[in-house]
Design an enzyme around this catalytic site. Structure first.
Site, PDB file in Angstrom:
ATOM      1  N   LYS A 107       7.713  -6.985  -7.395  1.00  0.00           N
ATOM      2  CA  LYS A 107       7.905  -7.506  -6.040  1.00  0.00           C
ATOM      3  C   LYS A 107       7.556  -8.989  -6.046  1.00  0.00           C
ATOM      4  O   LYS A 107       6.394  -9.361  -5.916  1.00  0.00           O
ATOM      5  CB  LYS A 107       7.020  -6.735  -5.052  1.00  0.00           C
ATOM      6  CG  LYS A 107       7.352  -5.249  -4.978  1.00  0.00           C
ATOM      7  CD  LYS A 107       6.388  -4.498  -4.077  1.00  0.00           C
ATOM      8  CE  LYS A 107       6.739  -3.015  -3.998  1.00  0.00           C
ATOM      9  NZ  LYS A 107       5.797  -2.257  -3.148  1.00  0.00           N
ATOM     10  N   LYS A 193       5.909  -9.592   1.874  1.00  0.00           N
ATOM     11  CA  LYS A 193       4.744  -8.952   2.511  1.00  0.00           C
ATOM     12  C   LYS A 193       3.449  -9.295   1.792  1.00  0.00           C
ATOM     13  O   LYS A 193       2.357  -9.254   2.384  1.00  0.00           O
ATOM     14  CB  LYS A 193       4.949  -7.435   2.604  1.00  0.00           C
ATOM     15  CG  LYS A 193       5.276  -6.737   1.290  1.00  0.00           C
ATOM     16  CD  LYS A 193       4.065  -6.338   0.480  1.00  0.00           C
ATOM     17  CE  LYS A 193       4.478  -5.741  -0.847  1.00  0.00           C
ATOM     18  NZ  LYS A 193       3.334  -5.356  -1.693  1.00  0.00           N
ATOM     19  N   SER A 256      -4.969  -2.940  -2.357  1.00  0.00           N
ATOM     20  CA  SER A 256      -4.096  -4.114  -2.391  1.00  0.00           C
ATOM     21  C   SER A 256      -4.771  -5.296  -3.076  1.00  0.00           C
ATOM     22  O   SER A 256      -5.779  -5.817  -2.603  1.00  0.00           O
ATOM     23  CB  SER A 256      -3.701  -4.507  -0.963  1.00  0.00           C
ATOM     24  OG  SER A 256      -3.086  -5.781  -0.945  1.00  0.00           O
ATOM     25  N   VAL A 281      -2.815  -9.053 -11.791  1.00  0.00           N
ATOM     26  CA  VAL A 281      -1.874 -10.032 -11.255  1.00  0.00           C
ATOM     27  C   VAL A 281      -1.841  -9.933  -9.729  1.00  0.00           C
ATOM     28  O   VAL A 281      -1.722  -8.850  -9.160  1.00  0.00           O
ATOM     29  CB  VAL A 281      -0.455  -9.794 -11.817  1.00  0.00           C
ATOM     30  CG1 VAL A 281       0.556 -10.724 -11.152  1.00  0.00           C
ATOM     31  CG2 VAL A 281      -0.456 -10.013 -13.327  1.00  0.00           C
TER      32      VAL A 281
END
Length: 346
Positions: A107, A193, A256, A281
């Site tokens: 993403k 996002k 997250s 990362v």
């Protein structure tokens, strides 16, 4: 060939998907560059570095030989970070069948050329092979997929049959997959996002509350949609799993990485210190730079992205960034998103 799947990368998400597919009975070969990590995975039947506590089924093995991993695979899952996708794709392409489905789970946006990852695939593999490309996105933490918790995702491809093939392979009673023809929207939703998650994390680190988080998420979705519209996405995609769904989970969960990094910045750590504390990362950092450039290129107002960029790269204090957002010129809510496409088409 029917039951062989290659997973390129051995991070947490790549490992979780390998476990998912292995438990469905597929023969899954995982590729990693690190010989010690490969040995550790094969010996202990667990990715102790990135997904500890999740057992690998016997049908999942790891190797450093990418040709061996890709040989006779009819589905290839790329689970490498977005900045490594082009290099890893180049390495893999000689061994990928033109009939295989290529599923990308990264993403992000390639920072140098501001390319979405489907564009990177097209440049390296050729436009005629873009029909093989499928993007998988949505609210899906590796830790929860590894624990067999109910999860829903979306797959997008320009070829419906290819998306449906991937849907069938991945579907389980705990992993529901939807299809969507909007590759642009699914890629942008999954990438952008992460910027908003950094912002909500910073707000959390500053000690702000639920009202602040809700405001950032809602207005963040508005600016993601504005950019998506002018780049050719279907605005309805951002109301789905790759948009608001992924936004919710990334902005609210301690799984997250982007939110955790933002929290450390809000508490006063430097960008480098925050990333080091996460130990994995943090895709949103590079994506913030890329999105900031895209906003200028397409003349789209993205105030949260702009303020997050200033905090990360220009030394702006997080509290000043919040004040800048709160004291912007008065505007309407719904109309500004609805008019974006009309104004762009003039």
């Amino acid at each position: 060939m029917e039951n062989k799947i290659a997973v390129i990368g051995a991070g947490s998400w790549a490992t979780a998907l390998a476990v998912l597919l292995g438990n469905k009975g597929y023969c899954v070969n995982v590729w990693a560059r690190d010989k010690l990590q490969v040995s550790d995975i094969n010996t202990f039947r667990e990715n102790r570095r990135y997904l500890p506590g999740v057992a690998l089924p016997s049908s999942v093995t790891a190797s450093v030989n990418i040709e061996e991993v890709l040989e006779n695979s009819n589905l290839i899952v790329f689970g490498v970070p977005s900045h490594a996708f082009r290099e890893t794709l180049k390495l893999s392409l000689p061994y990928i069948s033109t009939e295989a489905a290529v599923v990308n789970t990264a993403k992000g946006i390639e920072e140098d050329g501001l390319y979405r990852l489907s564009e990177v695939f097209s440049q390296e593999a050729g436009k005629e092979r873009l029909k093989q490309y499928v993007v998988l996105s949505g609210p899906s933490h590796a830790e929860e997929v590894g624990q067999y918790l109910p999860t829903t995702v979306v797959v997008a491809s320009q070829e419906l049959a290819m998306a449906e093939k991937v849907q069938e392979i991945f579907m389980t009673e705990m992993f529901r997959v939807y299809t969507n023809p909007d590759v642009i929207g699914v890629e942008l939703g999954g990438s952008l996002k992460n910027i908003i998650a950094l912002g909500t994390g910073i707000a959390d680190g500053l000690g702000f509350g639920d009202n602040t988080k809700a405001a950032l998420m809602t207005r963040g979705l508005a600016e993601i949609t504005r950019l998506g519209i002018v780049m050719g996405a279907n605005p309805l995609t951002f109301a789905g799993l790759a948009g608001v769904g992924d936004l919710i989970v990334t902005c609210t969960s301690m799984h997250s990485r982007n939110r955790r990094a933002g929290m450390e910045i809000g508490r006063g750590k430097s960008l480098e210190e925050a990333v080091a504390s996460v130990k994995m990362v943090v895709e949103g950092i590079k994506t913030t730079r890329g999105a900031h450039k895209l906003a200028k290129k397409y003349r789209v107002e993205m105030p949260i992205t702009a303020q997050t960029y200033a905090v990360l790269f220009e030394g702006l204090s997080p509290r000043t960034a919040v004040n800048n957002l709160m004291t912007r010129v008065k505007t309407h809510e719904v109309e500004e998103v609805a008019l974006t496409k009309i104004e762009w088409m003039r």
